[in-house]
Design a protein around this motif. Structure first.
Motif, PDB file in Angstrom:
ATOM      1  N   LYS A 174      -3.819  19.498   7.466  1.00 23.72           N
ATOM      2  CA  LYS A 174      -2.607  20.244   7.113  1.00 23.72           C
ATOM      3  C   LYS A 174      -1.478  19.973   8.103  1.00 23.72           C
ATOM      4  CE  LYS A 174      -1.002  24.890   5.876  1.00 23.72           C
ATOM      5  NZ  LYS A 174       0.076  25.046   6.833  1.00 23.72           N
ATOM      6  N   PHE A 230      -1.641  28.808   9.273  1.00 22.32           N
ATOM      7  CA  PHE A 230      -0.901  29.293   8.102  1.00 22.32           C
ATOM      8  C   PHE A 230       0.480  29.739   8.560  1.00 22.32           C
ATOM      9  CE2 PHE A 230      -5.438  29.841   6.925  1.00 22.32           C
ATOM     10  CZ  PHE A 230      -5.457  28.802   6.002  1.00 22.32           C
ATOM     11  N   ASN A 241       1.762  29.339  -4.317  1.00 24.48           N
ATOM     12  CA  ASN A 241       0.640  29.628  -3.408  1.00 24.48           C
ATOM     13  C   ASN A 241       1.168  29.918  -1.996  1.00 24.48           C
ATOM     14  OD1 ASN A 241      -2.493  27.789  -2.808  1.00 24.48           O
ATOM     15  ND2 ASN A 241      -1.502  29.205  -1.456  1.00 24.48           N
ATOM     16  N   GLY A 292      -7.232  32.126  -4.761  1.00 25.02           N
ATOM     17  CA  GLY A 292      -7.244  32.768  -3.447  1.00 25.02           C
ATOM     18  C   GLY A 292      -8.625  32.683  -2.809  1.00 25.02           C
ATOM     19  N   PHE A 341      -3.705  38.387  12.375  1.00 25.67           N
ATOM     20  CA  PHE A 341      -3.681  37.708  11.106  1.00 25.67           C
ATOM     21  C   PHE A 341      -3.146  38.679  10.077  1.00 25.67           C
ATOM     22  CE2 PHE A 341      -4.920  35.514   7.351  1.00 25.67           C
ATOM     23  CZ  PHE A 341      -4.847  34.182   7.711  1.00 25.67           C
ATOM     24  N   TRP A 361      -2.956  39.715   6.865  1.00 22.97           N
ATOM     25  CA  TRP A 361      -3.562  40.715   5.976  1.00 22.97           C
ATOM     26  C   TRP A 361      -4.550  41.619   6.682  1.00 22.97           C
ATOM     27  CZ3 TRP A 361      -5.517  36.913   1.613  1.00 22.97           C
ATOM     28  CH2 TRP A 361      -6.582  36.145   2.062  1.00 22.97           C
TER      29      TRP A 361
HETATM   30  O1  LIG Z   1      -5.729  24.620   3.744  1.00 24.95           O
HETATM   31  C1  LIG Z   1      -6.718  24.998   2.859  1.00 24.95           C
HETATM   32  C2  LIG Z   1      -6.313  26.152   1.969  1.00 24.95           C
HETATM   33  O2  LIG Z   1      -5.802  27.206   2.775  1.00 24.95           O
HETATM   34  C3  LIG Z   1      -5.235  28.339   2.146  1.00 24.95           C
HETATM   35  O3  LIG Z   1      -6.268  29.241   1.746  1.00 24.95           O
HETATM   36  C4  LIG Z   1      -6.727  30.185   2.674  1.00 24.95           C
HETATM   37  O4  LIG Z   1      -5.699  30.780   3.452  1.00 24.95           O
HETATM   38  C5  LIG Z   1      -4.671  31.491   2.723  1.00 24.95           C
HETATM   39  C6  LIG Z   1      -3.739  32.081   3.753  1.00 24.95           C
HETATM   40  O5  LIG Z   1      -4.351  33.092   4.485  1.00 24.95           O
HETATM   41  C7  LIG Z   1      -5.284  32.569   1.826  1.00 24.95           C
HETATM   42  O6  LIG Z   1      -4.295  33.088   0.997  1.00 24.95           O
HETATM   43  C8  LIG Z   1      -6.413  31.984   0.963  1.00 24.95           C
HETATM   44  O7  LIG Z   1      -7.027  33.045   0.287  1.00 24.95           O
HETATM   45  C9  LIG Z   1      -7.409  31.301   1.899  1.00 24.95           C
HETATM   46  O8  LIG Z   1      -8.524  30.830   1.178  1.00 24.95           O
HETATM   47  C10 LIG Z   1      -4.339  28.003   0.972  1.00 24.95           C
HETATM   48  O9  LIG Z   1      -4.003  29.164   0.244  1.00 24.95           O
HETATM   49  C11 LIG Z   1      -4.984  26.979   0.051  1.00 24.95           C
HETATM   50  O10 LIG Z   1      -4.144  26.658  -1.021  1.00 24.95           O
HETATM   51  C12 LIG Z   1      -5.283  25.757   0.903  1.00 24.95           C
HETATM   52  O11 LIG Z   1      -5.725  24.704   0.102  1.00 24.95           O
END
Ligand SMILES: OC[C@H]1O[C@H](O[C@H]2O[C@H](CO)[C@@H](O)[C@H](O)[C@H]2O)[C@H](O)[C@@H](O)[C@@H]1O
Length: 569
Positions: free
Chosen positions: A44, A161, A204, A314, A545, A547
């Motif tokens: 990322k 994030f 997203n 999610g 974090f 949430w």
């Molecule tokens: O980089 C991998 C994935 O990361 C995100 O998902 C995770 O973090 C988010 C932020 O806290 C959360 O909303 C999500 O539920 C987690 O699984 C991102 O949303 C994915 O799209 C991304 O591929």
């Protein structure tokens, strides 16, 4: 039985095209993996790098980099990254929230224990660290950044994030409201509304590479919560048309599925569906590796769509979306009608009816009340399981000729595996009207939850299976704790409220103990033991974090904390 995502999973559909900047950064990402090696490699990071100069100039310099045996040398690549890119995260600059005060007036009046108050104030103060605004550079040179030029200040989840996320924002807003940071909460929402204006849906996250999908839809809930706290009708009125647009996104095209029940009645429900069939740019090296064992290009494309669609849920990733829990290539998220998505949409319809009434539009209000009634019927007919006393995800047995086709209900297609999501509809349930109509009894749901095996010493597990994916056992996630706790707390049953409080106490304690041990709030926790943080999945566990902070504050506001209750486990 189908062995891979490609087999009849409705995976052929519309796709967005990648923008040139993202394609280039993905090339850089895969070269960087070769040069630096897999240890501590986070893909990322590369798609988040801000360009200092135009893409053409950068690409020319990249093409000239020296290689040894086909790999760019370490010093060459480091030099290139340092000269042509800003630091990752520079695109969102630190911004002190204007409505932050060290101790808000009337902060957590029900928290009597001084140690808990002191810790809650520490959690509250983390909002300052997570507040940002888009840099001037992004506004001046949008094409050099994957970050989107959001108009107002943002609050991010934290660590990797480093941009706004859709469903995270709901719990961030809940926490900001406890912290009396009403303007900051409105700014978060205005950014998400802006995304609907520009893209037709909430992304997203606020990066151009997230535009192919959304996340669990909770924006109407954010607007409603803010309205309830502030009474700001102008804010609600401005939001309403965009929220209606979002409703259409989730109830049309590939997101909408029609199922005919055994009595011949047609029901319309929603599913996740990403407009993407290539690797996720933020995890492209990982996705390519996972897809490498698939035989054909069309199998790979189908898999990539399932990966992106699972990210839209999610819950990325979880055995919940996999036909074989040990094999990620069997992800089939588009073949499932998810309980939680439809519960959130039921709430969206109720929220829209409520907001429309407040702003004086009786017709719109009536239309959405009708839509909510129809979804309630649909969820009861297709997702409710009267023997198990919980709602179950529904597997679509085939895609037929195209995704618009009608499906025939078959009770065997309900997924009888236990997931925390099976209890989420209770959150949106009106215990006064909905139960009596459908003979769905809170007491029975409570009993089925207590027997489910989900509740552990330190919280509610996501599922019962340890698949090594992060949205499975033994991880507990703040958003899931919160909606289940709030669902039971407001269900009208005394016993359910008392269990809700017990679960809130477990969750608050584990967050606190982990905070004392590590000095941080975590993205996820291990529910097997108090103070243990979560793991699994494709990236290193993150801290911050958003949430988790929001949920601790919201639970403390709801249940308080008596003077004599211990905070340690
Ligand atoms: O980089 C991998 C994935 O990361 C995100 O998902 C995770 O973090 C988010 C932020 O806290 C959360 O909303 C999500 O539920 C987690 O699984 C991102 O949303 C994915 O799209 C991304 O591929």
């Amino acid at each position: 039985a189908m062995s891979s995502a490609a087999a009849g999973d409705c995976a052929v559909g519309p796709t967005e095209s990648s923008v040139p900047l993202v394609s280039f950064l993905q090339r850089l990402q895969s070269e960087a993996l070769k040069t630096f090696g897999p240890k501590s490699f986070d893909p990322k990071l590369y798609v988040d790098l801000p360009l200092k100069q135009d893409l053409v100039v950068t690409e020319e310099a990249f093409a000239k980099l020296q290689r040894v045996n086909g790999t760019i040398t370490l010093s060459e690549l480091e030099k290139f990254v340092n000269s042509f890119f800003g630091k990752v995260g520079d695109d969102l600059v630190y911004e002190e929230p204007k409505d932050f005060v060290l101790e808000p007036e009337e902060f957590l009046p029900k928290v009597k224990n001084p140690k808990v108050r002191a810790w809650a104030l520490q959690v509250h103060s983390i909002w300052k660290n997570l507040s940002r605004r888009v840099s001037d550079d992004v506004r001046e040179w949008p094409e050099r950044h994957t970050l989107l030029p959001l108009p107002e200040p943002v609050v991010i989840p934290g660590s990797r994030f480093r941009e706004i996320y859709y469903w995270d924002s709901y719990w961030i807003v809940r926490g900001l409201l406890v912290s009396k940071m009403y303007d900051t909460a409105k700014a978060v929402v205005n950014n998400l509304l802006w995304l609907i204006e520009v893209y037709g849906h909430v992304l997203n996250g606020a990066r151009v590479y997230y535009s192919n999908r959304s996340q669990p839809p909770l924006l109407t809930s954010m607007v409603r919560e803010i309205y309830m706290k502030t009474g700001d009708l102008v804010f609600a009125k401005k939001a309403l048309p965009l929220l209606i647009k979002e409703h259409l996104f989730w109830n049309s095209g590939f997101h909408r599925v029609v199922i005919q029940d055994l009595q011949g009645r047609e029901h319309s429900l929603s599913r996740h569906y990403a407009f993407w069939d290539t690797p996720r740019p933020e995890s492209a090296t990982i996705d390519k590796e996972s897809a490498s064992k698939l035989p054909s290009d069309s199998d790979k494309e189908a898999f990539y769509r399932q990966v992106a669609s699972a990210a839209e849920t999610g819950w990325d990733f979880s055995s919940r979306w996999m036909r074989d829990s040990s094999d990620l290539t069997t992800l089939s998220a588009t073949s499932i009608i998810p309980v939680d998505l439809n519960a959130y949409l039921y709430k969206m319809e109720l929220d829209l009816a409520f907001l429309a009434k407040k702003v004086g539009d009786a017709t719109i209000s009536k239309n959405f009340k009708e839509a909510s009634n129809a979804r309630l019927q649909a969820m009861t007919s297709i997702l409710w399981n009267a023997e198990m006393n919980q709602w179950l995800d529904y597997w679509l047995s085939s895609c037929a000729r195209d995704c618009e086709d009608k499906h025939q209900f078959d009770a065997r297609n309900q997924n009888d595996k236990i997931f925390a999501s099976n209890f989420i509809p209770l959150w949106t349930w009106n215990h006064k009207s909905d139960t009596s109509k459908h003979e769905i009894k809170v007491e029975n749901i409570l009993e089925s939850f207590q027997k489910s095996g989900l509740l552990r010493d330190a919280g509610i597990s996501t599922s019962l299976l340890n698949s090594s994916q992060q949205w499975d056992f033994p991880n507990g996630w703040a958003p899931l704790q919160h909606v289940i706790i709030e669902g039971f707390a407001n269900s009208g049953s005394k016993a359910a409220r008392s269990l809700a409080e017990d679960m809130a106490v477990r969750w608050i304690k584990t967050n606190y103990v982990a905070f004392v041990i590590t000095g941080a709030m975590h993205e996820k926790y291990d529910v097997q033991a108090c103070g243990k943080v979560g793991g699994g999945g494709e990236y290193k566990p993150q801290t911050g974090f958003g949430w988790s902070n929001g949920v601790v504050l919201a639970l403390l506001e709801e249940f308080g904390w008596p003077q004599d209750r211990e905070l340690e486990c």
